[in-house]
Write a protein that holds these residues in place. Structure first.
Motif, PDB file in Angstrom:
ATOM      1  N   GLY A  44       0.869  -1.350  -0.113  1.00  0.00           N
ATOM      2  CA  GLY A  44      -0.084  -0.004  -0.289  1.00  0.00           C
ATOM      3  C   GLY A  44       0.899   1.105  -0.218  1.00  0.00           C
ATOM      4  N   GLY A  45       0.649   2.637  -1.100  1.00  0.00           N
ATOM      5  CA  GLY A  45       0.852   3.150  -1.012  1.00  0.00           C
ATOM      6  C   GLY A  45       0.280   5.278  -0.790  1.00  0.00           C
ATOM      7  N   LEU A  46       0.763   5.990  -0.670  1.00  0.00           N
ATOM      8  CA  LEU A  46      -0.157   6.859  -0.556  1.00  0.00           C
ATOM      9  C   LEU A  46       0.924   8.216  -1.355  1.00  0.00           C
ATOM     10  N   ASP A  47       0.772   8.767  -1.986  1.00  0.00           N
ATOM     11  CA  ASP A  47       1.454  10.273  -3.238  1.00  0.00           C
ATOM     12  C   ASP A  47       0.989  11.149  -3.193  1.00  0.00           C
ATOM     13  N   PHE A  48       1.644  12.317  -3.681  1.00  0.00           N
ATOM     14  CA  PHE A  48       1.049  13.030  -3.993  1.00  0.00           C
ATOM     15  C   PHE A  48       2.152  14.585  -4.938  1.00  0.00           C
ATOM     16  N   ARG A  49       1.458  15.327  -5.754  1.00  0.00           N
ATOM     17  CA  ARG A  49       2.562  16.384  -6.191  1.00  0.00           C
ATOM     18  C   ARG A  49       1.743  17.665  -5.988  1.00  0.00           C
ATOM     19  N   HIS A  50       2.554  18.820  -6.014  1.00  0.00           N
ATOM     20  CA  HIS A  50       1.910  19.954  -5.840  1.00  0.00           C
ATOM     21  C   HIS A  50       2.758  20.813  -7.079  1.00  0.00           C
ATOM     22  N   TYR A 108       7.807  22.472  -8.610  1.00  0.00           N
ATOM     23  CA  TYR A 108       7.062  21.317  -8.011  1.00  0.00           C
ATOM     24  C   TYR A 108       7.528  20.997  -6.328  1.00  0.00           C
ATOM     25  N   ILE A 109       6.342  20.219  -6.012  1.00  0.00           N
ATOM     26  CA  ILE A 109       7.764  19.483  -4.746  1.00  0.00           C
ATOM     27  C   ILE A 109       6.407  17.851  -5.625  1.00  0.00           C
ATOM     28  N   GLU A 110       7.093  17.018  -4.868  1.00  0.00           N
ATOM     29  CA  GLU A 110       6.332  14.986  -5.320  1.00  0.00           C
ATOM     30  C   GLU A 110       6.600  13.976  -4.477  1.00  0.00           C
ATOM     31  N   GLY A 111       5.918  13.762  -3.773  1.00  0.00           N
ATOM     32  CA  GLY A 111       7.124  12.000  -3.090  1.00  0.00           C
ATOM     33  C   GLY A 111       5.649  11.284  -3.158  1.00  0.00           C
ATOM     34  N   ASN A 112       6.084  10.499  -2.525  1.00  0.00           N
ATOM     35  CA  ASN A 112       5.710   8.922  -2.255  1.00  0.00           C
ATOM     36  C   ASN A 112       6.003   8.037  -1.377  1.00  0.00           C
ATOM     37  N   LEU A 113       5.258   7.227  -0.324  1.00  0.00           N
ATOM     38  CA  LEU A 113       5.612   6.190   0.331  1.00  0.00           C
ATOM     39  C   LEU A 113       5.179   5.371   0.028  1.00  0.00           C
ATOM     40  N   ILE A 114       5.802   3.363   0.563  1.00  0.00           N
ATOM     41  CA  ILE A 114       5.534   2.893   0.416  1.00  0.00           C
ATOM     42  C   ILE A 114       5.924   1.464   1.330  1.00  0.00           C
ATOM     43  N   ALA A 115       4.278   0.910   1.836  1.00  0.00           N
ATOM     44  CA  ALA A 115       5.100  -0.366   2.372  1.00  0.00           C
ATOM     45  C   ALA A 115       4.492  -1.705   1.759  1.00  0.00           C
ATOM     46  N   SER A 116       5.097  -2.805   2.360  1.00  0.00           N
ATOM     47  CA  SER A 116       4.222  -4.770   1.949  1.00  0.00           C
ATOM     48  C   SER A 116       4.696  -4.955   2.873  1.00  0.00           C
ATOM     49  N   HIS A 117       4.045  -6.152   2.997  1.00  0.00           N
ATOM     50  CA  HIS A 117       4.182  -7.395   3.771  1.00  0.00           C
ATOM     51  C   HIS A 117       3.610  -8.859   3.179  1.00  0.00           C
ATOM     52  N   PRO A 170      15.682 -18.276   9.839  1.00  0.00           N
ATOM     53  CA  PRO A 170      14.717 -19.801   9.479  1.00  0.00           C
ATOM     54  C   PRO A 170      12.821 -19.708   9.922  1.00  0.00           C
ATOM     55  N   ASN A 171      13.211 -19.233  11.122  1.00  0.00           N
ATOM     56  CA  ASN A 171      11.769 -18.852  11.760  1.00  0.00           C
ATOM     57  C   ASN A 171      10.746 -18.608  11.624  1.00  0.00           C
ATOM     58  N   ARG A 172      11.636 -17.665  10.681  1.00  0.00           N
ATOM     59  CA  ARG A 172      10.217 -16.012  10.477  1.00  0.00           C
ATOM     60  C   ARG A 172       9.296 -16.600   9.014  1.00  0.00           C
ATOM     61  N   THR A 173       7.528 -15.904   9.066  1.00  0.00           N
ATOM     62  CA  THR A 173       6.795 -16.565   8.925  1.00  0.00           C
ATOM     63  C   THR A 173       6.017 -15.158   7.806  1.00  0.00           C
ATOM     64  N   SER A 174       7.079 -13.877   7.963  1.00  0.00           N
ATOM     65  CA  SER A 174       6.532 -12.827   7.573  1.00  0.00           C
ATOM     66  C   SER A 174       7.591 -12.041   7.117  1.00  0.00           C
ATOM     67  N   LEU A 175       7.982 -10.589   6.593  1.00  0.00           N
ATOM     68  CA  LEU A 175       8.384  -9.905   6.097  1.00  0.00           C
ATOM     69  C   LEU A 175       7.440  -8.257   6.106  1.00  0.00           C
ATOM     70  N   THR A 176       8.340  -7.423   6.742  1.00  0.00           N
ATOM     71  CA  THR A 176       7.052  -6.088   6.457  1.00  0.00           C
ATOM     72  C   THR A 176       8.606  -5.171   5.986  1.00  0.00           C
ATOM     73  N   GLY A 177       8.646  -4.214   4.619  1.00  0.00           N
ATOM     74  CA  GLY A 177       9.223  -3.694   4.807  1.00  0.00           C
ATOM     75  C   GLY A 177       9.190  -1.985   3.930  1.00  0.00           C
ATOM     76  N   THR A 178       9.028  -0.834   3.947  1.00  0.00           N
ATOM     77  CA  THR A 178       8.992  -0.062   3.163  1.00  0.00           C
ATOM     78  C   THR A 178       9.704   1.006   2.268  1.00  0.00           C
ATOM     79  N   GLY A 179       9.108   2.144   1.725  1.00  0.00           N
ATOM     80  CA  GLY A 179      10.495   2.633   0.487  1.00  0.00           C
ATOM     81  C   GLY A 179       9.308   3.619   0.544  1.00  0.00           C
ATOM     82  N   GLY A 180      10.294   5.145  -0.553  1.00  0.00           N
ATOM     83  CA  GLY A 180       9.698   6.316  -1.068  1.00  0.00           C
ATOM     84  C   GLY A 180      10.733   6.923  -2.202  1.00  0.00           C
ATOM     85  N   LYS A 181       9.799   8.061  -2.186  1.00  0.00           N
ATOM     86  CA  LYS A 181      11.233   9.425  -2.498  1.00  0.00           C
ATOM     87  C   LYS A 181      10.477  10.286  -2.336  1.00  0.00           C
ATOM     88  N   PHE A 182      11.321  11.495  -2.079  1.00  0.00           N
ATOM     89  CA  PHE A 182      11.119  13.011  -2.121  1.00  0.00           C
ATOM     90  C   PHE A 182      11.352  13.485  -3.262  1.00  0.00           C
TER      91      PHE A 182
END
Length: 900
Positions: free
Chosen positions: A481-487, A495-504, A535-547
């Protein structure tokens, strides 16, 4: 390096000498308005290219076009005028393109969206959002071009193919055209009077001149935002589009027969059918449906080899996924990284097969798409919406041994893909915010299982065979899921723009451990303190984005600066494209535009860029500087030149799970130049040269592009390319030495030769014959094997240690290493030498017998082989392509589009 600077200086000095200062104050341009009228009781014009019907007299011509390229805001060579009418179903446009010498009007034929010769186009911003629009182009030869415009003119999507009608005619004054556009093919909101953005753009071919109805200064911040306006559209009703397009396909395959292989008997026949539909839920929003889609006529992907182990990005070519793709696009970092990469849907099956000696495997090439639906569009009040849902079939590979015993293996599970995307414009269309959500769900528990404790298991297996579940490496679910914008502000100049993203992602312990060890993540790196394999994990959660922020218009200068990041646990490759994680990058660039042509050039620019990268442990990995320039001369020839310097290059991925690695400092230079592309014969020649200190590695690329159009109906292009890529430390493998990992590299001599060939013969604008072929040959020879000693040493001699003759021996295609010289082999290395040879081609006859309905006759051919690395490239071409029996596919596809 000093020679690179000299070459660039010699290139740039003439530009500065002849450059003229552009106006420093902001340019104010008055918006033009054209007011149309309805046909009412008048008879609609006949679309024959002759503007003689009395109905055209209901409205006035508008003219006074102004030159846009090359010399902006000057009178064009010849004027253009147009008029617009409408009724409740269609928009009608008439053009008069004056030409002082009609005999020289260029009437080149091409396939749809070829844009060859003289043409005129209308751009309509029906949402009036100042960012998107619809473009309809007609050439003097009668060839259509249609594109969806987005990103304020930065992106023109030619995959959009609406139904519309047009005709042209040449006379003593120049040429004329008539266009009829169904309102059902456009999107607009419901209101008493529509106000649309409007632009008409003409290409005057022999002068390579563009003139426009609404002036757009060269320093404008975009294209769509600067349009004039179309008024007078009163009480037009939104058209609820309903199109149904069934298709039928017959396919016959021939291939080399393999003795004893029941799945390769030399030929195969297939009969297939399906349905595509387009339903206008409202005039703004469309529902696209596809059942059992077929993509048989799509051009083959180009051949490629990736010795670095990373996945290769291929562009989407399937019509269902290409249309309206701009709505679903969510590029969050740099390059091709994208939250949604539609080629994951229908991908090659991913499950492994434990093939035994004497067994033959019938493995599906692609995953079957059972069905897909796409709801997308943009509303009048500024909402861009997109929802995509697709289900792919469980795929099963069949395995049979020499005795006729059979078994099955599940190589791809039943999978559901979901994407939702939204953006909202506000602040007078100067600002938007948006979001995206994706979900991938796999049914991994659908294997036919044999109870190993059942005494009848063996008997059951012999009678019914077994079905193995080889999907332990796949993740069960993936979400992002993510959010983005531009002004934009100051008339969109800044202009200024950016976005965020998270994964699971979720899955079994085996699947998540494999994810941690993939080259994208490399959690197993021995020198990394911030990541480790659990080796015991059953999930991963990470993030990314730009400004990012910068200046996009006004005056001569443009600049951008920003930062983006991808955390180590970010994972998007179930439905997106993500090459590498664990990176933070800072970047900045600046461009100077020479906006006024001179006696030397039509246009030119200079560009400088810098970026540096870090990982999440804080390691400073890379810095790079680049300077380049481009010039388009008055005779329409052009040159592009640049150079760069990389004084610091560390990578966490080169040893593919090993420690951080340092490359020697690198420099690069490139030079490309080409002739006037309007000529019947034109060319491009280019060279890229990269070299590193201590001859650590090098890269040389030689490019030639030849294009020839002997007459209007035929065009030919030939694009050979040759690459040399020597490297003293090419990664080979990891092995064990006395209980410790040993990373092996070697000196590789790699050469690659490829040539793409295209022929287009146009019998008329709706009946074309197209050919594409590409031979591809790459071979690599390894010598001077060595092991990594200190992977981050600045000196190459300290970084690796080369085996001497007493330590390494070669026999039976295996290298044996006695590293400690005690007379006993410590480890072995399989010979990594390779020669990959491939030829792919497509011959397609396309007939659009009525608008929107087509017949395809296709002949595809392919040969793939492994040559002898000891041979030179042309011998491999002869032995592995010309002397081999190819695989052939003969296909007939027919579609009929019902417009209801």
């Amino acid at each position: 390096m000093k020679y690179s600077c000299l070459y660039l200086a010699l290139f740039l000095v003439p530009i500065f000498v002849y450059a003229q200062d552009s106006t420093k104050t902001a340019t104010v341009v008055k918006k033009r308005i054209y007011t149309t009228k309805p046909l009412k009781g008048s008879e609609a014009p006949t679309i024959d290219g002759l503007v003689h019907e009395s109905s055209w007299d209901l409205v006035d011509w508008t003219s006074d076009f102004i030159e846009n390229e090359p010399d902006e805001n000057t009178p064009p060579s010849d004027q253009t005028k147009f008029k617009i009418l409408y009724d409740q179903k269609y928009l009608y446009v008439a053009y008069r393109c004056y030409d002082s010498d009609p005999a020289k009007i260029e009437k080149r034929l091409s396939r749809r969206d070829g844009f060859a010769g003289d043409w005129v186009e209308i751009n309509l911003d029906t949402y009036h959002d100042k960012r998107t629009g619809f473009s309809f182009t007609i050439t003097a030869a009668g060839v259509k071009g249609d594109e969806f415009i987005s990103q304020n003119g930065d992106n023109w999507d030619g995959s959009w193919n609406p139904i519309w009608y047009t005709a042209t005619n040449i006379d003593e004054e120049g040429w004329t055209a008539e266009v009829k556009i169904p309102l059902s093919q456009l999107k607009f909101g419901k209101s008493k009077e529509q106000i649309w953005g409007l632009q008409v753009n003409r290409r005057f071919f022999r002068e390579e001149e563009r003139s426009v109805w609404q002036r757009i200064p060269q320093d404008a911040p975009g294209w769509v935002s600067e349009f004039g306006e179309l008024h007078g559209l009163i009480d037009i009703e939104p058209q609820h589009q309903l199109e149904i397009q069934p298709f039928a396909v017959t396919q016959f395959d021939t291939f080399p027969k393999e003795q004893g292989n029941p799945f390769r008997d030399g030929e195969e026949f297939k009969l297939n059918g399906g349905l595509d539909a387009k339903i206008g839920i409202t005039n703004d929003l469309t529902l696209d449906l596809t059942v059992n889609p077929d993509f048989g006529q799509v051009e083959a992907d180009p051949a490629a080899i990736a010795l670095d182990g990373f996945q290769i990005f291929f562009r989407e070519q399937r019509p269902f996924f290409v249309e309206n793709k701009n709505i679903f696009d969510y590029r969050f970092a740099n390059g091709q990284d994208n939250v949604f990469y539609s080629r994951r849907i229908g991908r090659n099956p991913q499950g492994s097969i434990n093939q035994l000696d004497g067994e033959f495997v019938d493995r599906p090439n692609n995953t079957t798409i059972l069905g897909a639906a796409k709801f997308s569009g943009k509303t009048k009040n500024g909402w861009s919406l997109g929802i995509l849902e697709s289900i792919t079939e469980r795929e099963i590979a069949k395995i049979e041994d020499e005795n006729g015993n059979t078994r099955e293996a599940i190589v791809e599970p039943l999978t559901n893909y979901f994407v939702a995307r939204a953006q909202k414009d506000f602040n007078e269309r100067n600002t938007y915010i948006g979001g995206i959500f994706t979900a991938t769900k796999r049914n991994l528990g659908d294997a036919f299982e044999i109870d190993s404790d059942d005494p009848n298991t063996d008997e059951t297996s012999e009678l019914l065979g077994t079905r193995e579940n080889n999907l332990n490496n796949l993740r069960k679910s993936a979400y992002s899921g993510g959010l983005d914008f531009r002004h934009n502000w100051k008339d969109r100049k800044y202009y200024i723009e950016g976005n965020l993203i998270a994964s699971h992602v979720e899955g079994s312990k085996e699947a998540i451990e494999e994810t941690q060890r993939e080259l994208t993540h490399n959690f197993q790196r021995p020198d990394a303190d911030h990541v480790r394999v659990d080796p015991n994990r059953t999930s991963l959660t990470g993030t990314g984005g730009k400004f990012v922020g910068g200046k996009s218009g006004g005056g001569n200068w443009r600049y951008t600066t920003g930062v983006f990041w991808r955390s180590p646990e970010l994972e998007l490759n179930d439905i997106g494209f993500l090459r590498q994680t664990d990176e933070i990058r800072q970047f900045a660039n600046i461009r100077y535009l020479f906006l006024k042509p001179t006696k030397l050039y039509r246009r030119a620019n200079i560009f400088a860029e810098q970026f540096s990268t870090f990982d999440f442990e804080g390691n400073y990995n890379r810095i790079q500087y680049e300077l380049n320039g481009y010039i388009n001369y008055t005779n329409n020839w052009w040159t592009e030149v640049g150079f760069g310097h990389k004084p610091r290059i560390f990578t966490n991925t080169f040893l593919q799970g090993g420690p951080r690695w340092r490359f020697s400092d690198e420099n690069f230079v490139f030079l490309f130049f080409g002739s006037d592309n309007r000529k019947k014969f034109n060319f491009t020649v280019g060279h890229v040269n990269t070299w590193a200190q201590q001859n650590n590695f090098a890269f040389q690329r030689y490019v030639v592009r030849l294009r020839y159009q002997p007459f209007d109906a035929l065009s030919i292009s030939l694009n050979p390319e040759f690459r040399l890529n020597p490297n003293k430390t090419q990664y080979v493998t990891e092995t064990d030495f006395n209980g410790s990992p040993r990373y092996i590299t070697a000196n590789i001599d790699q050469q690659t030769l490829s040539t793409s060939i295209r022929l287009n013969y146009n019998i008329n604008p709706n009946l074309t014959i197209q050919y594409y072929g590409e031979p591809f040959i790459s071979r690599g020879r390894y010598t001077d094997f060595n092991f990594v000693n200190n992977p981050i040493a600045r000196d190459l001699g300290e970084r690796v240690t080369v085996y001497d003759q007493e330590q390494i021996s070669f026999a039976d295609d295996v290298y044996s290493i006695d590293e400690d010289r005690n007379g006993t082999t410590d480890y072995t290395i399989d010979n990594p030498d390779f020669a990959f040879v491939q030829f792919r081609s497509n011959l397609v006859l396309r007939w659009e017998y009525i608008p929107g309905s087509e017949i395809f006759l296709v002949w595809s051919q392919g040969v793939t082989g492994g040559g002898d690395p000891g041979d030179h490239l042309f011998r491999s071409l002869n032995n592995q392509i010309l002397d081999q029996q190819p695989e052939n596919t003969f296909l007939i596809k027919a579609t009929y589009r019902f417009v209801l």
